[in-house]
Structures are given as structure tokens and as C-alpha cells.
Design an enzyme around this catalytic site. Structure first.
Site, PDB file in Angstrom:
ATOM      1  N   ASP A  61      71.516 117.453  51.982  1.00 26.99           N
ATOM      2  CA  ASP A  61      72.424 117.937  53.034  1.00 26.99           C
ATOM      3  C   ASP A  61      73.802 118.226  52.469  1.00 26.99           C
ATOM      4  O   ASP A  61      74.733 118.475  53.230  1.00 26.99           O
ATOM      5  CB  ASP A  61      72.572 116.883  54.142  1.00 26.99           C
ATOM      6  CG  ASP A  61      73.376 115.699  53.656  1.00 26.99           C
ATOM      7  OD1 ASP A  61      72.995 115.126  52.611  1.00 26.99           O
ATOM      8  OD2 ASP A  61      74.409 115.365  54.271  1.00 26.99           O
TER       9      ASP A  61
ATOM     10  N   ASP B 262      64.083 100.722  40.122  1.00 26.83           N
ATOM     11  CA  ASP B 262      64.777 101.973  39.864  1.00 26.83           C
ATOM     12  C   ASP B 262      63.706 102.997  39.485  1.00 26.83           C
ATOM     13  O   ASP B 262      62.948 102.770  38.532  1.00 26.83           O
ATOM     14  CB  ASP B 262      65.764 101.738  38.716  1.00 26.83           C
ATOM     15  CG  ASP B 262      66.512 102.987  38.328  1.00 26.83           C
ATOM     16  OD1 ASP B 262      65.910 104.081  38.327  1.00 26.83           O
ATOM     17  OD2 ASP B 262      67.696 102.870  37.991  1.00 26.83           O
TER      18      ASP B 262
ATOM     19  N   ASP C   8      71.430 110.341  46.930  1.00 26.28           N
ATOM     20  CA  ASP C   8      72.887 110.139  47.081  1.00 26.28           C
ATOM     21  C   ASP C   8      73.640 111.280  46.394  1.00 26.28           C
ATOM     22  O   ASP C   8      73.420 111.544  45.222  1.00 26.28           O
ATOM     23  CB  ASP C   8      73.284 108.803  46.446  1.00 26.28           C
ATOM     24  CG  ASP C   8      72.615 107.635  47.156  1.00 26.28           C
ATOM     25  OD1 ASP C   8      72.887 107.429  48.350  1.00 26.28           O
ATOM     26  OD2 ASP C   8      71.799 106.931  46.517  1.00 26.28           O
TER      27      ASP C   8
ATOM     28  N   GLU D  10      69.786 111.605  57.968  1.00 26.75           N
ATOM     29  CA  GLU D  10      69.884 113.064  58.107  1.00 26.75           C
ATOM     30  C   GLU D  10      70.571 113.439  59.419  1.00 26.75           C
ATOM     31  O   GLU D  10      71.351 114.401  59.474  1.00 26.75           O
ATOM     32  CB  GLU D  10      68.495 113.704  58.043  1.00 26.75           C
ATOM     33  CG  GLU D  10      68.567 115.221  58.113  1.00 26.75           C
ATOM     34  CD  GLU D  10      67.215 115.896  57.984  1.00 26.75           C
ATOM     35  OE1 GLU D  10      66.195 115.190  57.851  1.00 26.75           O
ATOM     36  OE2 GLU D  10      67.201 117.130  58.014  1.00 26.75           O
TER      37      GLU D  10
HETATM   38  C1  LIG Z   1      71.052 108.634  50.819  1.00 30.08           C
HETATM   39  S1  LIG Z   1      69.709 107.561  50.814  1.00 30.08           S
HETATM   40  C2  LIG Z   1      68.398 108.510  51.552  1.00 30.08           C
HETATM   41  C3  LIG Z   1      67.293 107.657  52.038  1.00 30.08           C
HETATM   42  C4  LIG Z   1      66.064 108.343  52.651  1.00 30.08           C
HETATM   43  N1  LIG Z   1      65.347 109.143  51.685  1.00 30.08           N
HETATM   44  C5  LIG Z   1      66.412 109.157  53.883  1.00 30.08           C
HETATM   45  O1  LIG Z   1      66.167 110.366  53.883  1.00 30.08           O
HETATM   46  O2  LIG Z   1      66.924 108.598  54.851  1.00 30.08           O
HETATM   47  C6  LIG Z   1      69.259 107.503  49.099  1.00 30.08           C
HETATM   48  C7  LIG Z   1      68.382 106.322  48.744  1.00 30.08           C
HETATM   49  O3  LIG Z   1      67.972 106.414  47.393  1.00 30.08           O
HETATM   50  C8  LIG Z   1      67.942 105.130  46.830  1.00 30.08           C
HETATM   51  N2  LIG Z   1      68.052 105.289  45.378  1.00 30.08           N
HETATM   52  C9  LIG Z   1      69.101 105.797  44.689  1.00 30.08           C
HETATM   53  N3  LIG Z   1      68.834 105.821  43.368  1.00 30.08           N
HETATM   54  C10 LIG Z   1      67.583 105.306  43.230  1.00 30.08           C
HETATM   55  C11 LIG Z   1      66.747 105.063  42.100  1.00 30.08           C
HETATM   56  N4  LIG Z   1      67.162 105.349  40.866  1.00 30.08           N
HETATM   57  N5  LIG Z   1      65.531 104.522  42.311  1.00 30.08           N
HETATM   58  C12 LIG Z   1      65.117 104.212  43.578  1.00 30.08           C
HETATM   59  N6  LIG Z   1      65.857 104.441  44.672  1.00 30.08           N
HETATM   60  C13 LIG Z   1      67.072 104.978  44.501  1.00 30.08           C
HETATM   61  C14 LIG Z   1      69.117 104.413  47.467  1.00 30.08           C
HETATM   62  O4  LIG Z   1      68.961 103.006  47.444  1.00 30.08           O
HETATM   63  C15 LIG Z   1      69.080 104.970  48.877  1.00 30.08           C
HETATM   64  O5  LIG Z   1      68.314 104.155  49.736  1.00 30.08           O
END
Ligand SMILES: C[S@@+](CC[C@H](N)C(=O)[O-])C[C@H]1O[C@@H](n2cnc3c(N)ncnc32)[C@H](O)[C@@H]1O
Length: 219
Positions: A165, A106, A129, A200
Site C-alpha cells: 500500500d 525470520d 513493512d 490494509e
Molecule cells: C505490515 S505487517 C503485514 C501483516 C499482514 N501480512 C497483513 O497483511 O495484515 C508485516 C508483517 O511482517 C512481519 N515480518 C517482517 N519481517 C519478517 C521476516 N523477516 N520474517 C517473518 N515475518 C516478518 C512483521 O512481524 C509483520 O507482522
């Protein structure tokens, strides 16, 4: 073992495909960092021009393409999602990338516990997210405390580049950076080097507006 409660992200859908699992088994030890004590991310790539911490690399397509495009920059990708880490690892091998290391953690936990203050050149946070429902807003990674955390960890003149987005989340992010006195910045033109990830692409198909934001830490 139970995970400490200060992690901000709960695991879900965490089963890798066979290919991802094989990549993890074969290559994880060479391309990952097991962080158990203080980590100066610049020491990971001592010859790099700068080292970027990417938070939430997802399936890693954008991460791998950007790293390929900037071979003199080091990238440390922090992600909790095993399939994503496996997918990025496959791309690292396929593209023979030497400038990426992966951390399974995390990001908030990593920053709070292991990264020294004033030590990071730059952070990438692409498509965090959005947690669109009101009752989910507390799960959004960008909160006032997160902005302050990033401010503490960046070097003076260091920056965070964010893409989103989801317009309501974009506005939320802007508001939080604007009220933090340690940053200046705002909306920037989408840089040519930021590729369109599958994630995206789906957002664009839904006609979402994608916004790039860049905030520099004031000295
Ligand atoms: C919506 S996805 C976007 C992924 C990528 N950056 C893209 O543009 O395709 C968000 C990502 O953030 C990761 N994530 C969310 N909270 C996180 C945290 N606290 N630490 C590490 N990763 C995290 C999730 O597992 C997910 O893979």
C-alpha cells in the site's frame, strides 16, 4: 540465547494478550512446525493441491480467511511476532482450519537455511513493512538478494504474490523483480479472494493505493 545475526528482522512489541498466550499454550504444539533441519513444505500437507509459504502473516486475519476459502491448499505462515502468531492460532481454532501450520522464525533465515531449492509452489507476501525513511530502506525485506533467494526456492513456474500500500515501496519492489532475469510478471488486478485485513483497512483510510503484484519464476 543470542539469536544468530543473519536474521533480518528485530523483534518489537512482542507481548501477546492473555487470550493469545492461552491459545499458544494450548495449541501451539499442534499447529506449529519446529524447523531444525531441511523442510520440504509440500510434505507438511501431502494431499494439498499446492502449498503456499506466507511471509509475515501479521495478525493472521487475511491468512485465516484465505485458508478457509481454499481448503485444498496448504498454508505455512512464517512470522516472528508472537501476538500475531497467537492471534492467527485463535482464528485457526475458531474456524477449525486444517490447512495451516505456523513457524516462528525470520523468513529470510528459514529460506536460507532450511528450505531446499526449487521446492516451493508459491509465496504470499502481503503488506511487507514499508520502512519509508531513506535510512530505513536497508531494512525492507525485498532487496535484490531476497528476490534471488525467492527465485532459488520457488519451483520452476512457481510464483510470488505481493501486495503493498506504499507506492514508493511498490515501485522499489517492481524495480527489483524487473531487473532479476529469473522472473516475469508485474501488476495484477486485486483478486476477489484477498480479504481486507485491519492493516490494509487502515492504509485504505489514509487513501493509499493498494497494488497487487505477481511474479512467476521462469523455467
Ligand atoms: C505490515 S505487517 C503485514 C501483516 C499482514 N501480512 C497483513 O497483511 O495484515 C508485516 C508483517 O511482517 C512481519 N515480518 C517482517 N519481517 C519478517 C521476516 N523477516 N520474517 C517473518 N515475518 C516478518 C512483521 O512481524 C509483520 O507482522
Amino acid at each position: 540465547m543470542e539469536r544468530p545475526s543473519n536474521r533480518s528482522y528485530a523483534l518489537r512489541g512482542n507481548r501477546p494478550t492473555r487470550a493469545q498466550a492461552l491459545a499458544m499454550k494450548t495449541h501451539w504444539s499442534n499447529f506449529s512446525l519446529q524447523v531444525e533441519s531441511e523442510l520440504e513444505i509440500n510434505d507438511v500437507f501431502p494431499d494439498a493441491k499446492e502449498v503456499i509459504l506466507e511471509i509475515g502473516s501479521g495478525m493472521g486475519e487475511a491468512t485465516a480467511q484465505i485458508a478457509d476459502h481454499f481448503p485444498e491448499t496448504g498454508f505455512v505462515a512464517v512470522e516472528m511476532h508472537n501476538p500475531g502468531l497467537g492471534a492467527l492460532l485463535m482464528l485457526v481454532i475458531e474456524k477449525k482450519l486444517k490447512n495451516i501450520k505456523l513457524i516462528r522464525e525470520d523468513a529470510t533465515h528459514l529460506l536460507n537455511n532450511f528450505i531446499p531449492d526449487n521446492s516451493i509452489d508459491a509465496v504470499h507476501l502481503f503488506f511487507p513493512d514499508p520502512w519509508p525513511k531513506n535510512r530505513q530502506h536497508k531494512r525492507r525485506i525485498v532487496q535484490d538478494a531476497f528476490v534471488e533467494l525467492i527465485a532459488s526456492k520457488l519451483k520452476p513456474d512457481g510464483y510470488i504474490h505481493i501486495a503493498s500500500d506504499w507506492q514508493p515501496y511498490t515501485d522499489w519492489i517492481k524495480a527489483r523483480f524487473e531487473r532479476n532475469q529469473r522472473f516475469s510478471g508485474g501488476v495484477i488486478k486485486r483478486p476477489d479472494w484477498r480479504p481486507i485485513s485491519k492493516f490494509e483497512g487502515q492504509a485504505l483510510k489514509k487513501a493509499h493505493t493498494v497494488t497487487d503484484l505477481k511474479y512467476k519464476k521462469l523455467k
